[in-house]
Design an enzyme around this catalytic site. Sequence first.
Site, PDB file in Angstrom:
ATOM      1  N   LEU A  60       1.757  -2.799   8.874  1.00 33.52           N
ATOM      2  CA  LEU A  60       1.607  -4.248   8.929  1.00 33.52           C
ATOM      3  C   LEU A  60       2.580  -4.858   9.945  1.00 33.52           C
ATOM      4  CD1 LEU A  60       0.058  -6.584   7.440  1.00 33.52           C
ATOM      5  CD2 LEU A  60       2.066  -6.773   5.961  1.00 33.52           C
ATOM      6  N   SER A 126       3.576   2.929   6.417  1.00 34.11           N
ATOM      7  CA  SER A 126       3.392   1.703   5.640  1.00 34.11           C
ATOM      8  C   SER A 126       1.901   1.453   5.379  1.00 34.11           C
ATOM      9  CB  SER A 126       4.070   0.535   6.375  1.00 34.11           C
ATOM     10  OG  SER A 126       4.236  -0.588   5.534  1.00 34.11           O
ATOM     11  N   GLN A 127       1.406   0.275   5.717  1.00 33.64           N
ATOM     12  CA  GLN A 127      -0.017  -0.015   5.501  1.00 33.64           C
ATOM     13  C   GLN A 127      -0.901   1.032   6.182  1.00 33.64           C
ATOM     14  OE1 GLN A 127      -1.863  -4.193   5.675  1.00 33.64           O
ATOM     15  NE2 GLN A 127      -2.491  -3.356   7.645  1.00 33.64           N
ATOM     16  N   ASP A 243      14.209   1.128   0.217  1.00 31.31           N
ATOM     17  CA  ASP A 243      13.171   0.650   1.138  1.00 31.31           C
ATOM     18  C   ASP A 243      13.170  -0.874   1.264  1.00 31.31           C
ATOM     19  OD1 ASP A 243      10.308   1.544   2.461  1.00 31.31           O
ATOM     20  OD2 ASP A 243      10.154  -0.385   1.435  1.00 31.31           O
ATOM     21  N   HIS A 298      13.009  -0.290   5.000  1.00 34.00           N
ATOM     22  CA  HIS A 298      11.615  -0.072   5.356  1.00 34.00           C
ATOM     23  C   HIS A 298      11.372   0.008   6.860  1.00 34.00           C
ATOM     24  CE1 HIS A 298       7.337   0.067   4.578  1.00 34.00           C
ATOM     25  NE2 HIS A 298       7.146  -0.884   5.475  1.00 34.00           N
TER      26      HIS A 298
END
Length: 317
Positions: A60, A126-127, A243, A298
């Site tokens: 993202l 991630s996404q 994270d 993250h």
Amino acid sequence: MELMVIAQQFIIKGSHSAMSSQRRRRRSSSGAAGMLYPLLGACLWAAVVGYKPVIIVHGLFDSSGDFKNLQRFINESHPGTNVTIIDLFDRSASLQPMWKQVEGFKAAIYPVMHNSAEGVHFICYSQGGLVCRGILSTLSDHNVHSFISLSSPQAGQYGDTDYLKYLFPQFVKSNLYHLCYTSVGQRISICNYWNDPHHRDLYVNSSDYLALLNSERPNPNSTEWKKNFLKIKKLVLIGGPDDGVITPWQSSQFGFYDDNETVVEMQHQDLYLRDVFGLKTLAARGDLIICSVPGVEHVWWHSNETVFHTCMEKWLV
């Protein structure tokens, strides 16, 4: 008589000298070969074996330019590796619906797969880890060996993060379901995997993406999708307690909240126990790898060299 003795001594000394000279030559030759053979072996190994191509899918609000450090780590540890960072759905475009992203990334990735007879590896951040799951589930002829899921909300997302405050300033985690579980909300990527443990029925019936991937509601394609997903050779799930975005962080390893917001680890989740898309099968095969690293925020997972060497390097061969 003395001449004969002197002559014999000369012959003996000369013989010893010649033998010593030969031994020196042999040692010299052996030493050179000792240095040369490993070098030739290394060159032949690199030329003959090589490394499978690596495909990287961003998350993202990211773009392909954010992964230069990761590409460098790969090229330094595995010289000559073909690394492809897919440049699609960058920045704000990453908010587009997940199935749309799956189809777009799939079209971009397929030629790389097609040209790699020995197979490829996925690193999906991630996404992007959820995008890659969609690709692996729906592409029957993929040839992905290692699927490395790098801090991805594989079991869903439920948390008041900076991303949430930026995207939906009028919402907090407790009321975002009012938007996400509508037809309008399902046009936004994060809502496709928003998993509110206090409104489980709404999630199951409204999620057009994650609930289908997890077969949490009837899905006529579930058997085929499981078969496709299990073609991978390794599933590597990377995450960590610091994270700060993936919530709970254990979602990166298929753990998630119950309705009391107590984290239930993957091995006790229904989707694992029923083996709905293959997690339990992968574990039984010895092909499910969990890698937890503390102290990583993250946005730094893909730039952290320790994470690369600890959790990724060995699976990219």
